[in-house]
Each structure stands twice: as structure tokens, then as C-alpha cells.
Write a protein that holds these residues in place. Structure first.
Motif, short mmCIF file in Angstrom:
data_model
loop_
_atom_site.label_atom_id
_atom_site.label_comp_id
_atom_site.label_asym_id
_atom_site.label_seq_id
_atom_site.Cartn_x
_atom_site.Cartn_y
_atom_site.Cartn_z
N ARG A 44 0.83 -1.21 0.00
CA ARG A 44 0.00 0.00 0.00
C ARG A 44 0.86 1.26 0.00
NH1 ARG A 44 -1.15 3.51 3.64
NH2 ARG A 44 -0.13 2.26 5.24
N SER A 45 1.85 1.31 0.88
CA SER A 45 2.64 2.53 1.05
C SER A 45 4.07 2.15 1.42
CB SER A 45 2.04 3.41 2.14
OG SER A 45 2.77 4.62 2.28
N ALA A 46 5.04 2.58 0.60
CA ALA A 46 6.43 2.18 0.79
C ALA A 46 7.32 3.41 0.91
CB ALA A 46 6.90 1.31 -0.36
N ALA A 61 8.31 0.51 -7.77
CA ALA A 61 7.05 1.20 -8.05
C ALA A 61 5.99 0.27 -8.61
CB ALA A 61 7.30 2.37 -9.00
N ALA A 62 6.42 -0.73 -9.38
CA ALA A 62 5.46 -1.67 -9.96
C ALA A 62 4.78 -2.52 -8.90
CB ALA A 62 6.17 -2.57 -10.98
N ARG A 63 5.33 -2.54 -7.70
CA ARG A 63 4.77 -3.35 -6.61
C ARG A 63 4.09 -2.50 -5.54
NH1 ARG A 63 8.02 -8.17 -6.48
NH2 ARG A 63 6.75 -8.86 -4.70
N CYS A 64 3.98 -1.19 -5.76
CA CYS A 64 3.51 -0.30 -4.71
C CYS A 64 2.37 0.59 -5.20
CB CYS A 64 4.66 0.60 -4.22
SG CYS A 64 6.06 -0.30 -3.54
N GLU A 65 1.35 0.74 -4.38
CA GLU A 65 0.29 1.71 -4.65
C GLU A 65 0.81 3.14 -4.49
OE1 GLU A 65 -4.02 2.92 -2.69
OE2 GLU A 65 -3.29 0.85 -2.52
N ARG A 66 1.71 3.32 -3.51
CA ARG A 66 2.35 4.61 -3.27
C ARG A 66 3.77 4.35 -2.83
NH1 ARG A 66 3.41 7.53 1.41
NH2 ARG A 66 3.74 9.78 1.09
N PRO A 98 18.55 9.79 9.68
CA PRO A 98 17.26 9.61 10.34
C PRO A 98 16.63 10.89 10.88
CG PRO A 98 19.01 9.08 11.87
CD PRO A 98 19.68 9.43 10.56
N GLU A 99 17.38 12.01 10.84
CA GLU A 99 16.85 13.24 11.43
C GLU A 99 15.57 13.68 10.75
OE1 GLU A 99 21.13 12.86 12.29
OE2 GLU A 99 19.98 12.83 10.43
N GLU A 100 15.51 13.53 9.43
CA GLU A 100 14.30 13.88 8.68
C GLU A 100 13.62 12.58 8.26
OE1 GLU A 100 15.42 18.00 6.49
OE2 GLU A 100 16.48 16.22 5.75
N TRP A 101 12.44 12.35 8.80
CA TRP A 101 11.71 11.11 8.51
C TRP A 101 10.27 11.46 8.19
CZ3 TRP A 101 14.31 6.56 8.22
CH2 TRP A 101 13.55 5.40 8.00
N PRO A 102 9.68 10.87 7.19
CA PRO A 102 8.31 11.26 6.78
C PRO A 102 7.27 10.83 7.80
CG PRO A 102 9.06 9.35 5.54
CD PRO A 102 10.24 9.83 6.32
N GLU A 103 6.18 11.58 7.82
CA GLU A 103 5.04 11.22 8.64
C GLU A 103 4.32 10.01 8.04
OE1 GLU A 103 4.19 12.66 11.48
OE2 GLU A 103 5.80 14.18 11.37
N GLY A 104 3.49 9.38 8.86
CA GLY A 104 2.67 8.29 8.35
C GLY A 104 3.29 6.93 8.61
N ARG A 105 2.53 5.90 8.22
CA ARG A 105 2.94 4.52 8.41
C ARG A 105 3.10 3.85 7.05
NH1 ARG A 105 1.45 3.03 13.69
NH2 ARG A 105 2.67 1.14 13.39
N PHE A 106 4.01 2.89 7.02
CA PHE A 106 4.34 2.18 5.78
C PHE A 106 4.18 0.68 6.00
CE2 PHE A 106 6.92 6.03 6.07
CZ PHE A 106 6.57 6.68 4.90
N GLY A 137 3.11 -6.19 11.01
CA GLY A 137 3.13 -7.10 9.88
C GLY A 137 3.83 -6.54 8.66
N GLY A 138 4.25 -5.26 8.72
CA GLY A 138 4.93 -4.64 7.58
C GLY A 138 6.31 -5.23 7.35
#
Length: 205
Positions: A44-46, A61-66, A98-106, A137-138
Motif C-alpha cells: 500500500r505505502s512504501a 514502483a510496480a509493486r507499490c500503490e504509493r 534519520p533526522e528527517e523522517w516522513p510522517e505516516g505509516r508504511f 506485519g509490515g
């Protein structure tokens, strides 16, 4: 990252692909094995930090929705953006982990040819961020060159030893060759038996 930024900026200066990721059979085969190690056909999200010039990004990208791909070097980010401009599911950002890390879950985090650039303190922080951002489970995928390099603070085998101590992960795939180590982990589900947390590891720089 502990390796100085100037090293990477110098490598990319005047070159779109300083490591020849498009041309070398080693890279093509390693990417094929990386994709084959993914436990599910789609995610779903990588997140792929250290994306370099986007060679693996296009394949993932071929294996990911985002898919969010990131690098600390501006020219690498621009090259990846050009190479993935036709892929609507791919976003490319300039981030220094690691100082800059995106929000959200993957449900997928890919750390390919990245972890040996970090000293033990930053490596601990990066792995904590990666595991913390994974859904239960990710999947976490790690790949490391396994020979001493002046700019690398660890070999692939040393990074694999450190990963074995990270709480909350279950090893699912362990592919080791003379040249590289490829492993996949899953984040333990609630109620799933996890390995016992070991004492702090003292073997890294």
C-alpha cells in the motif's frame, strides 16, 4: 548520516549514475533478488530512503500503490524525479535520514546499500525510526555490500549482526553471499512471539 555529505556530492558531481547502477550485472541481479524477496505482490505505502538515482525505485514502483523515494543529495533527487516522472504513484523528496523522517505509516521500508554509512548512534536512530514507522506485519528489506570500503563504517555482515538485535522484527529471508547480504524482516503483530530483546550491542563503531 555519518559519512560526510561532501563525499556523496563529489560522487554525483557531473555524473547521473556514479555507481553505474543501470549497467552492472551485479546491480541488476541484486535488484532482481530484492524484488523476489518481497513477501507480497503489492504494498500500500512504501518508503525508500537513500534512493540514489532511482534505479531500484522504478522497479519497486510496480509493486507499490504509493512509493516515497528520498535522498540527501539534491542532484540524485532530481535524477530520480526525471526517471520516475511517468510513474504517478512515486513521490521523490530530499531528506537526510534519520533526522528527517516522513510522517505516516508504511507497510514496506527498503534500506538498500545505506546502513553502512551510519555510525552506531545514528544507525540505532535510523532503525528505530524505520521499525516505528512500519505497520504491524509490515516488511523491512535491507541490503548491504559486504566488503570493507573506506567510506563505509561497517561491512554487510556487521550490519546484519546489528539488525538481529533490533526488537520488534522477525527475520523472514536471509540471503548471504560474498559480495552482499540481503534480508527481509516483518514487524511483529500484536500477540506474535518476538525474539527476546538482547543487551545493547557493542561491536559497531
Amino acid at each position: 548520516m555519518s559519512t560526510p555529505a561532501g563525499y556523496f556530492e563529489g560522487m554525483y558531481r557531473g555524473q547521473d549514475d556514479p555507481w553505474h547502477l543501470q549497467e552492472r550485472w551485479y546491480e541488476q541481479r541484486k535488484y532482481a533478488l530484492t524484488l523476489a524477496s518481497l513477501p507480497r505482490p503489492f504494498f500500500r505505502s512504501a518508503f525508500e530512503p537513500g534512493c540514489s538515482v532511482g534505479q531500484l525505485t522504478r522497479l519497486l514502483a510496480a509493486r507499490c500503490e504509493r512509493l516515497l523515494a528520498a535522498d540527501r543529495v539534491a542532484s540524485a533527487v532530481e535524477t530520480t524525479r526525471r526517471r520516475t516522472a511517468d510513474l504517478g504513484q512515486v513521490e521523490v523528496a530530499r531528506l537526510a535520514v534519520p533526522e528527517e523522517w516522513p510522517e505516516g505509516r508504511f507497510d514496506l521500508v527498503v534500506l538498500s546499500e545505506l546502513l553502512y554509512y551510519f555510525d552506531s548512534t545514528r544507525l540505532d536512530a535510523l532503525l528505530s525510526r524505520a521499525v516505528g514507522s512500519l505497520e504491524p506485519g509490515g516488511t523491512l528489506v535491507t541490503v548491504h555490500w559486504n566488503h570493507p570500503v573506506p567510506e563505509h563504517l561497517h561491512t554487510g555482515a556487521q550490519v546484519a549482526d546489528r539488525l538481529a538485535l533490533e526488537p520488534g522484527l522477525m527475520l523472514r529471508t536471509d540471503h548471504q553471499e560474498d559480495d552482499f547480504v540481503l534480508q527481509t524482516f516483518s514487524k511483529v503483530l500484536p500477540g506474535e512471539a518476538a525474539p527476546a530483546s538482547p543487551a545493547a550491542f557493542e561491536g559497531l563503531v
